[in-house]
Design a protein around this motif. Structure first.
Motif, short mmCIF file in Angstrom:
data_model
loop_
_atom_site.label_atom_id
_atom_site.label_comp_id
_atom_site.label_asym_id
_atom_site.label_seq_id
_atom_site.Cartn_x
_atom_site.Cartn_y
_atom_site.Cartn_z
N UNK A 24 52.78 74.86 43.73
CA UNK A 24 51.37 74.44 43.72
C UNK A 24 51.08 73.35 44.75
N UNK A 25 51.93 72.32 44.80
CA UNK A 25 51.71 71.20 45.73
C UNK A 25 51.72 71.68 47.18
N UNK A 84 66.90 76.53 50.95
CA UNK A 84 66.67 75.77 49.72
C UNK A 84 65.36 74.99 49.80
N UNK A 85 64.62 75.12 48.71
CA UNK A 85 63.32 74.44 48.65
C UNK A 85 63.54 72.99 48.24
N UNK A 86 63.13 72.06 49.10
CA UNK A 86 63.36 70.65 48.75
C UNK A 86 62.12 70.00 48.18
N UNK A 87 60.96 70.67 48.25
CA UNK A 87 59.74 70.16 47.59
C UNK A 87 58.77 71.31 47.47
N UNK A 144 55.70 66.88 48.59
CA UNK A 144 55.75 67.72 49.79
C UNK A 144 55.69 66.84 51.03
N UNK A 145 54.72 65.91 51.03
CA UNK A 145 54.59 65.02 52.19
C UNK A 145 55.81 64.11 52.32
N UNK A 204 62.62 67.79 62.26
CA UNK A 204 63.60 67.32 61.27
C UNK A 204 64.40 68.48 60.68
N UNK A 205 64.25 69.63 61.29
CA UNK A 205 65.00 70.79 60.81
C UNK A 205 64.44 71.37 59.52
N UNK A 206 63.14 71.14 59.26
CA UNK A 206 62.53 71.64 58.02
C UNK A 206 61.51 72.71 58.34
N UNK A 207 61.25 73.55 57.35
CA UNK A 207 60.19 74.54 57.48
C UNK A 207 59.16 74.25 56.38
N UNK A 208 57.87 74.28 56.75
CA UNK A 208 56.81 74.06 55.76
C UNK A 208 55.94 75.30 55.68
N UNK A 209 55.72 75.80 54.49
CA UNK A 209 54.73 76.85 54.33
C UNK A 209 54.02 76.67 52.98
N UNK A 210 53.22 77.65 52.59
CA UNK A 210 52.44 77.46 51.36
C UNK A 210 53.29 77.53 50.09
#
Ligand code: DGT
Ligand code: CA
Ligand code: CA
Length: 580
Positions: free
Chosen positions: A253-254, A291-294, A301-302, A277-283
């Motif tokens: 949700x976040x 692995x989902x870290x947030x 998330x932020x 930072x080697x991260x991927x952000x999506x909805x």
């Protein structure tokens, strides 16, 4: 299809538009406009009033005839008076009135002389140079029409924030009542408090998405369903407003809220930081590899991206990301920070309530002070105050202050700034007031140099305190006048005067970017309702939304001050006047 106050108001406005184009009796036209306004400003659904057996003629500006029309529209969804007019005139004609610079007289001429009744026909005629020869037009007007037609194309299908809220709030309530729904929020430009919104982006947490999207498409205001699946659906409401619903599980949700709040430019900039930072952000979340870290919570998330939470109103990629990284985000002003209102009208001019009624309503709003700022004489359509009537009002307010508890009325005026920059009342009267709100209500067409000079000169008056609705624009209806806002703000600083952010849903004037300029220059902004009735104080929330979009903090807003502090800031003649 249920009828909302706004729907009836639009019908009355259409009638007024068509009558105005035909040059009908001004009193009749004004009656429709006032009724439309009353309906828009009414704190509750007029249908509920009728159901409670209330007599509608007790509402301001509603006589027997208009009450009957309201009943007719509520009962049948139609209005015969409008249908009759639409048989005489092309029904799309009022659309031309929405084009900045075109008033009823000009639309009348365009229609009767050139048989123009759509924006497309208008554009063709302007391109062919056929408009400049019409009486009352000219080459400059023709060029301006072409210019605004292009700007108009983007805004025509957008909804003013306050109007969108009328549809969004009951829809959210409905969805919250659907079985299995845990949480509902509107994201997108609506959450960012943008002055107009293109569509609503609604998010819901639920396990059984299919049942929820089905219930959504059965909402009784839905006019057509564009698409529906187990996690999302898109519909068009009867008002023409499009709504996207997405149903997501709790764990994302976040991330979904963050993604669909936008803005697009903000999202793209943040995604770039995450990538570094080697991260991927999506909805669905913030990911490191698989692995989902947030995901469940927007703040987390932020945080996973290395950023503090950023208020939605700032998310336009206008420096908020840099400020967030540097720990320099503003602590934005809140509605509850307001201690009073510095722009309100009474029945003495074009308001709908007495000064006492306005004072009580402001007190009920939790305010410590309210400035009564009726119009000055030049504004004859509003029955503006001349010297004598203003002096009498000053006396009335002094007497009211002696007996009122818990609120102080300030004595003010919304004085017209004349074309040469003089004010519409003599200094000898202005001197007796607590504040002078100056406003441009005429000669919107002056060149940039002249318009700027006019307002600078008004600010030079030692009694001038506050510039009302500084750009003069009406959203979708009137373009801002051409003025050098940077110079106005700079001059306000030198003269020790202030700018207004007018919270009327049609104005929201100052613009967000001007608020940022004022803040940088150290010029305080007053977030005012410009109330014409006791219900108008509710509009302040939209003004605060705009102030937040303009990065304003509590300290940047004049009417967050206590009455004592405010009096010092209003002390006149202005300390710095005449210098600089
Ligand atoms: P509007 O509806 O025109 O007033 O403006 P928004 O900001 O509500 O835009 P909308 O409804 O098209 O999309 C809602 C949000 O979803 C938008 O602010 C950001 C996000 N979004 C939609 N499509 C994309 C996309 O292709 N890329 C990115 N980064 N974000 C998107
Ligand atoms: Ca949207
Ligand atoms: Ca959308």
């Amino acid at each position: 299809m249920p009828v909302h106050n706004e729907d009836i108001a639009r019908i009355f406005d259409r009638i007024a538009d068509l009558l105005e184009i035909e040059g009908d009796n001004p009193f009749r036209i004004r009656a429709y406009r006032n009724a439309a306004r009353t309906l828009r400003e009414l704190g509750m659904d007029v249908r509920k009033l009728v159901e409670q057996g209330e007599d509608l003629t007790t509402l301001p500006g509603i006589g027997r005839d208009l009450a009957a029309k309201i009943h007719e529209i509520l009962d049948t969804g139609r209005c015969r008076a409008l249908e009759k007019l639409e048989k005489k005139l092309p029904p799309e004609l009022p659309e031309l009135l929405r084009i900045p610079g075109l008033g009823p007289k000009r639309v009348h001429a365009l229609y009767h002389e050139l048989d123009i009744h759509t924006p497309e026909q208008l554009e063709r005629a302007a391109r062919d140079g056929r408009i400049r020869d019409l009486p009352g037009f000219g080459a400059r007007t023709e060029a301006r029409i072409l210019e605004t037609l292009h700007a108009h194309a983007d805004t025509a299908r957008r909804f003013k924030l306050a109007v969108a809220a009328q549809y969004a709030e009951p829809l959210v309530e409905y969805l919250q009542g659907v079985k299995g729904v845990e949480r509902v929020e509107v994201a997108g430009s609506y959450r960012r408090a943008k002055e107009t919104v293109g569509d609503l982006d609604v998010l819901a947490i639920a396990k059984n998405g299919d049942a929820v999207t089905r219930a959504f498409t059965r909402y009784d205001e839905v006019d057509s369903v564009l698409s529906r699946g187990p996690t999302r659906a898109t519909v068009i409401l009867g008002s023409g407003l499009q709504v996207d619903l997405r149903v997501v599980p709790r764990e994302s949700y976040g991330a979904a809220l963050y993604y669909f709040t936008g803005s697009r430019a903000h999202n793209i900039a943040v995604r770039r930081i995450a990538q570094k930072r080697g991260l991927k952000v999506n909805e669905y979340g913030v990911w490191r590899g698989d692995s989902r870290i947030a995901g469940d919570d927007e703040k987390k998330v932020l945080k996973a991206i290395g950023l503090p939470w950023i208020p939605p109103e700032l998310r336009e990629n206008r420096g908020e990301i840099e400020a967030a990284r540097a720990g320099l985000l503003p602590d934005l002003v809140k509605l509850s920070d307001l201690r009073g209102d510095l722009h309100a009208h009474s029945r003495a001019t074009d308001g709908h309530a007495s000064i006492l009624e306005m004072a009580r309503a402001a007190r009920a709003h939790g305010f410590e002070y309210l400035a009564i700022t009726d119009h000055s004489r030049r504004l004859t359509v509003a029955h503006g105050l001349d010297r004598k009537r203003l002096l009498a009002q000053i006396e009335t307010i002094d007497q009211l202050n002696d007996r009122l508890h818990g609120i102080t009325l300030l004595k003010g005026i919304e004085v017209d700034i004349l074309e040469d920059g003089r004010l519409d009342l003599p200094d000898a009267v202005l001197e007796k007031l607590d504040l002078v709100v100056g406003a441009v209500h005429s000669s919107f067409d002056l060149s940039r140099a002249k318009q700027t000079r006019r307002i600078l000169r008004a600010m030079d008056n030692p009694y001038f305190t506050l510039l009302a609705h500084p750009t003069g624009r009406l959203i979708d209806r009137r373009a801002p006048y051409d003025v050098d806002m940077g110079r106005l703000i700079h001059h306000a600083r030198q003269r020790g005067c202030y700018l207004e952010l007018n919270a009327h849903p049609e104005r929201l004037d100052l613009l967000d970017t001007h608020c940022q300029m004022a803040r940088e220059e150290g010029v305080l902004v007053a977030v005012n309702s410009d109330a014409h009735s006791i219900a108008d104080f509710d509009n302040l929330r939209f003004g605060i939304g705009q102030a937040r979009r303009g990065w304003l903090e509590k300290k940047d807003v004049l009417n967050t001050r206590t009455l004592r502090q405010l009096r010092r800031l209003l002390a006149r003649p202005r300390r710095n006047a005449g210098k600089g």
